[in-house]
Design a protein around this motif. Structure first.
Motif, PDB file in Angstrom:
ATOM      1  N   GLY A  39       0.792  -1.226   0.000  1.00 14.84           N
ATOM      2  CA  GLY A  39       0.000   0.000   0.000  1.00 14.84           C
ATOM      3  C   GLY A  39       0.825   1.277   0.000  1.00 14.84           C
ATOM      4  N   ILE A  40       2.159   1.162  -0.012  1.00 15.93           N
ATOM      5  CA  ILE A  40       3.018   2.350  -0.001  1.00 15.93           C
ATOM      6  C   ILE A  40       4.020   2.348  -1.165  1.00 15.93           C
ATOM      7  N   ALA A  41       3.726   1.611  -2.209  1.00 13.48           N
ATOM      8  CA  ALA A  41       4.527   1.577  -3.440  1.00 13.48           C
ATOM      9  C   ALA A  41       5.946   1.067  -3.230  1.00 13.48           C
ATOM     10  N   GLN A  42       6.132   0.158  -2.274  1.00 12.09           N
ATOM     11  CA  GLN A  42       7.468  -0.345  -1.986  1.00 12.09           C
ATOM     12  C   GLN A  42       7.691  -1.794  -2.385  1.00 12.09           C
ATOM     13  N   CYS A  43       6.626  -2.557  -2.619  1.00 10.18           N
ATOM     14  CA  CYS A  43       6.805  -3.999  -2.856  1.00 10.18           C
ATOM     15  C   CYS A  43       6.639  -4.415  -4.308  1.00 10.18           C
ATOM     16  N   GLY A  44       5.920  -3.635  -5.115  1.00  5.52           N
ATOM     17  CA  GLY A  44       5.760  -3.931  -6.527  1.00  5.52           C
ATOM     18  C   GLY A  44       4.625  -4.866  -6.888  1.00  5.52           C
ATOM     19  N   ALA A  45       3.905  -5.401  -5.918  1.00  9.25           N
ATOM     20  CA  ALA A  45       2.817  -6.344  -6.225  1.00  9.25           C
ATOM     21  C   ALA A  45       1.715  -5.705  -7.062  1.00  9.25           C
ATOM     22  N   CYS A  46       1.555  -4.401  -6.954  1.00 15.02           N
ATOM     23  CA  CYS A  46       0.465  -3.702  -7.634  1.00 15.02           C
ATOM     24  C   CYS A  46       0.885  -3.091  -8.964  1.00 15.02           C
ATOM     25  N   THR A  47       2.017  -3.491  -9.503  1.00 11.35           N
ATOM     26  CA  THR A  47       2.550  -2.876 -10.721  1.00 11.35           C
ATOM     27  C   THR A  47       1.639  -3.083 -11.926  1.00 11.35           C
ATOM     28  N   VAL A  48       1.384  -1.991 -12.630  1.00  9.19           N
ATOM     29  CA  VAL A  48       0.669  -1.988 -13.910  1.00  9.19           C
ATOM     30  C   VAL A  48       1.490  -1.119 -14.850  1.00  9.19           C
ATOM     31  N   ILE A  70      -3.785   2.092 -19.762  1.00 13.84           N
ATOM     32  CA  ILE A  70      -3.381   1.224 -18.653  1.00 13.84           C
ATOM     33  C   ILE A  70      -3.340  -0.213 -19.163  1.00 13.84           C
ATOM     34  N   THR A  71      -2.274  -0.924 -18.823  1.00 11.87           N
ATOM     35  CA  THR A  71      -2.210  -2.353 -19.092  1.00 11.87           C
ATOM     36  C   THR A  71      -2.008  -3.061 -17.760  1.00 11.87           C
ATOM     37  N   THR A  72      -2.827  -4.073 -17.518  1.00 11.73           N
ATOM     38  CA  THR A  72      -2.720  -4.867 -16.288  1.00 11.73           C
ATOM     39  C   THR A  72      -2.198  -6.257 -16.638  1.00 11.73           C
ATOM     40  N   ILE A  73      -1.997  -7.062 -15.625  1.00 14.18           N
ATOM     41  CA  ILE A  73      -1.544  -8.436 -15.854  1.00 14.18           C
ATOM     42  C   ILE A  73      -2.536  -9.196 -16.727  1.00 14.18           C
ATOM     43  N   GLU A  74      -3.809  -8.844 -16.653  1.00 17.81           N
ATOM     44  CA  GLU A  74      -4.811  -9.514 -17.490  1.00 17.81           C
ATOM     45  C   GLU A  74      -4.594  -9.223 -18.968  1.00 17.81           C
ATOM     46  N   CYS A 100       3.511 -12.445  -5.819  1.00 18.36           N
ATOM     47  CA  CYS A 100       4.196 -11.262  -6.354  1.00 18.36           C
ATOM     48  C   CYS A 100       4.336 -11.295  -7.866  1.00 18.36           C
ATOM     49  N   GLN A 101       4.056 -12.414  -8.479  1.00 17.57           N
ATOM     50  CA  GLN A 101       4.386 -12.596  -9.887  1.00 17.57           C
ATOM     51  C   GLN A 101       3.675 -11.660 -10.853  1.00 17.57           C
ATOM     52  N   PRO A 102       2.426 -11.251 -10.640  1.00 20.93           N
ATOM     53  CA  PRO A 102       1.863 -10.258 -11.559  1.00 20.93           C
ATOM     54  C   PRO A 102       2.726  -8.994 -11.620  1.00 20.93           C
ATOM     55  N   GLY A 103       3.156  -8.503 -10.474  1.00 21.10           N
ATOM     56  CA  GLY A 103       4.022  -7.322 -10.450  1.00 21.10           C
ATOM     57  C   GLY A 103       5.380  -7.591 -11.056  1.00 21.10           C
ATOM     58  N   GLN A 104       5.937  -8.773 -10.799  1.00 20.39           N
ATOM     59  CA  GLN A 104       7.233  -9.140 -11.383  1.00 20.39           C
ATOM     60  C   GLN A 104       7.132  -9.173 -12.903  1.00 20.39           C
ATOM     61  N   ILE A 105       6.085  -9.802 -13.402  1.00 21.88           N
ATOM     62  CA  ILE A 105       5.891  -9.923 -14.851  1.00 21.88           C
ATOM     63  C   ILE A 105       5.695  -8.545 -15.485  1.00 21.88           C
ATOM     64  N   MET A 106       4.926  -7.688 -14.848  1.00 27.49           N
ATOM     65  CA  MET A 106       4.694  -6.349 -15.393  1.00 27.49           C
ATOM     66  C   MET A 106       5.996  -5.552 -15.445  1.00 27.49           C
ATOM     67  N   SER A 107       6.811  -5.627 -14.402  1.00 29.33           N
ATOM     68  CA  SER A 107       8.091  -4.908 -14.400  1.00 29.33           C
ATOM     69  C   SER A 107       9.042  -5.495 -15.435  1.00 29.33           C
TER      70      SER A 107
END
Length: 150
Positions: A39-48, A70-74, A100-107
């Motif tokens: 929730g504070i932009a430090q972990c990357g799980a929410c990356t789009v 916007i592109t999401t993991i979907e 964490c993989q959706p954020g990893q894949i997006m990054s």
């Protein structure tokens, strides 16, 4: 009303402008692939992706998105880099728990779009903001290299 383009499709949402994009995606639109982590932009799980750039959706107000795509993991599988990353992840069995993989894949996809032949330092720099509690960093790096070679 806020108009958004997500994964190539138009969406209208009736939320306050300061609502984080993460909650619009998950709670309003039902796109639950993007994860809540810290929730504070430090972990990357929410990356789009916002116009192809990896951003943290937990700290991005929906009102600040404007007309940017916007592109999401979907939707990442519809991009060349996303397809390569997803295949590499499967080929090398990168995923352990997977949270964490959706954020990893997006990054990783944003990295390959910007730099199709990254070295270890490039990968480490691009992925530094993505945490993995399972410690699959070596497999993630190898997955990115595998995708870059394909």
């Amino acid at each position: 009303m806020t108009d958004l383009t997500i994964n190539g499709a138009p969406h209208s949402v009736d939320v306050p402008a300061e609502t984080p994009l993460l909650w619009v995606l998950r709670d309003v639109l039902g796109m639950t692939g993007t994860k809540f982590g810290c929730g504070i932009a430090q972990c990357g799980a929410c990356t789009v992706h916002l116009e192809g750039v990896a951003v943290r959706s937990c700290q991005l107000a929906v009102g600040d998105v404007g007309t940017q795509a916007i592109t999401t993991i979907e939707g990442i599988g519809a991009t060349p880099e996303g397809t390569k990353i997803q295949k590499a992840w499967l080929d090398l069995e990168v995923i352990q728990c997977g949270y964490c993989q959706p954020g990893q894949i997006m990054s990783a996809a944003a990295l390959l779009a910007a730099n199709p032949a990254p070295d270890d330092a490039d990968i480490d720099a691009a992925m530094a903001g993505n945490l993995c509690r399972c410690g699959t960093y070596v497999r993630i790096r190898e997955g990115i290299k595998h995708a870059a070679r394909s």
